[in-house]
Design a protein around this motif. Structure first.
Motif, short mmCIF file in Angstrom:
data_model
loop_
_atom_site.label_atom_id
_atom_site.label_comp_id
_atom_site.label_asym_id
_atom_site.label_seq_id
_atom_site.Cartn_x
_atom_site.Cartn_y
_atom_site.Cartn_z
N UNK A 118 0.82 -1.21 0.00
CA UNK A 118 0.00 0.00 0.00
C UNK A 118 0.86 1.26 0.00
N UNK A 173 2.20 -13.22 -2.27
CA UNK A 173 1.93 -13.14 -0.84
C UNK A 173 0.43 -12.90 -0.72
N UNK A 191 -3.45 -10.64 3.92
CA UNK A 191 -2.51 -10.75 5.04
C UNK A 191 -1.45 -9.67 4.99
N UNK A 192 -0.96 -9.37 3.80
CA UNK A 192 0.06 -8.33 3.68
C UNK A 192 -0.50 -6.98 4.10
N UNK A 243 -3.01 -6.56 6.05
CA UNK A 243 -3.28 -6.67 7.48
C UNK A 243 -2.09 -6.19 8.30
N UNK A 244 -0.92 -6.72 7.96
CA UNK A 244 0.26 -6.36 8.76
C UNK A 244 0.73 -4.94 8.46
N UNK A 245 0.51 -4.48 7.23
CA UNK A 245 1.00 -3.15 6.88
C UNK A 245 0.18 -2.05 7.53
N UNK A 284 -1.82 -18.60 5.79
CA UNK A 284 -1.05 -17.36 5.88
C UNK A 284 0.42 -17.64 6.19
N UNK A 323 3.59 -17.12 3.56
CA UNK A 323 4.66 -16.19 3.97
C UNK A 323 6.02 -16.86 3.90
#
Lengths: 199, 199
Positions: free
Chosen positions: B23, B102, B106-107, B109-111, B163, B167
């Motif tokens: 993002x 990826x 999930x990506x 989510x963490x970002x 996930x 990863x």
DNA sequence: GTCTATAGGCCGATAGAC
DNA sequence: GTCTATCGGCCTATAGAC
């Protein structure tokens, strides 16, 4: 490399900021400010932001055994239980941060994958070391498993479960998905062990 | 909301770019360019980058059943096997992208965790819908499990495993940790089922 | 609804004094 | 080694013509 208080402070500050806000959102002036210097000094030690990231990932690697594994291992003499103590510590991090905790390595993994090869390799080194430490516990318990267990696969699953469980807890802001995942993993490990030698 | 070809093109472009580069690394002029317009037009539909992100996450939610679940479910009549077909599709994405894949949810989510509340809730909605779809498969197979199985926990573990496995495959640029993790998950599910009704 | 043009700000990185 | 000062660039977002 060089032992310098300023360099150490910069790496510490960067590690905390990358973990809290991510790599891209963290600016070098924030890192320098948190370390008590200005960006000009930062560039004396690190020629680029990317090299600072590499130093952070090296620092995680150095902290794996003393900060992640050893404290958990110390709480039990049972090697299988030691694995679950490591996972219990992650649970504690999720709770003590009020669900703000995300695995810093996993977060960096997804953020920089396909963007920074050298950093990606260092993430890989962190993951490999994590799995090797966990695998060694399962190896110590080998006699208590019913069949020939693939401890490599079990360690890979342990890392998988940790990463996925921590991610879900952060998104849901609840410990429930974490506990559900770990309880299932525990069921599985139990199912592999001889009766009378439960975890 | 409104059905507009330009709006759709913008969301499509943003979805692809966010998935590929993340993002924060994606600029609005890249999104506009990929959609064939300029940033001025983008702001006609989305008052901020954050709102564009929300539209992307809503689009993932809408695509979950038709694009992720239905094609996998269609390949088997066995509900338990349908779960593993979903996981097999993720394996295919990892391989077909040469390990660049990826999980985009999930990506994100963490970002964005702890940065964007509304987007985080939409990530949560995506995860919940994913788990509900998987859980429904385990529910259909309930009679074949030996004990009362916690299908909620099993679905949470399935998402966790997906996930974590995706990863690790991306970091290691190898399908091995993915396969190891899924094989262990399959062992576990098998261990819960009555003999004579294997997956 | 789409365009041109640009504001206003922050970023990574550099130069050079001390 | 640390500082001051700043460059050049890109970013999100806005204003207003068409």
């Amino acid at each position: 490399m060089t032992a310098s208080p300023t360099r150490d402070a910069l790496v510490d500050a960067a590690r905390d900021l990358f973990a809290e806000r991510g790599y891209e959102r963290t600016t070098l002036s924030q890192v320098a400010g948190a370390a008590g210097v200005l960006t000009g000094s930062l560039y004396h030690f690190f020629p680029s932001k990317s090299k600072l990231l590499e130093a952070v990932l090296e620092s995680y690697l150095g902290g794996l055994d003393p900060l992640v594994m050893a404290p958990a291992f110390a709480r039990s003499d049972d090697p299988v239980e030691q694995v679950f103590e490591v996972l219990a510590d992650y649970r504690g991090r999720v709770l003590s941060t009020n669900f703000a905790y995300r695995c810093p390595i996993g977060s960096l993994a997804l953020e920089i994958a396909n963007e920074d090869d050298r950093a990606c390799r260092l993430v890989d080194a962190n993951f490999s070391a994590w799995k090797a430490a966990i695998r060694s516990r399962f190896e110590l318990a080998r006699k208590r498993f019913t069949k020939d267990v693939d401890t490599d696969a079990l360690a890979a699953l342990a890392l998988t479960v940790m990463e996925g469980a921590v991610m879900q807890a952060a998104v849901q802001r609840s410990i429930e998905p974490f506990d559900l995942s770990i309880s299932q993993f525990r069921n599985y490990v139990n199912s592999l062990m001889k009766k009378g030698s439960p975890i």
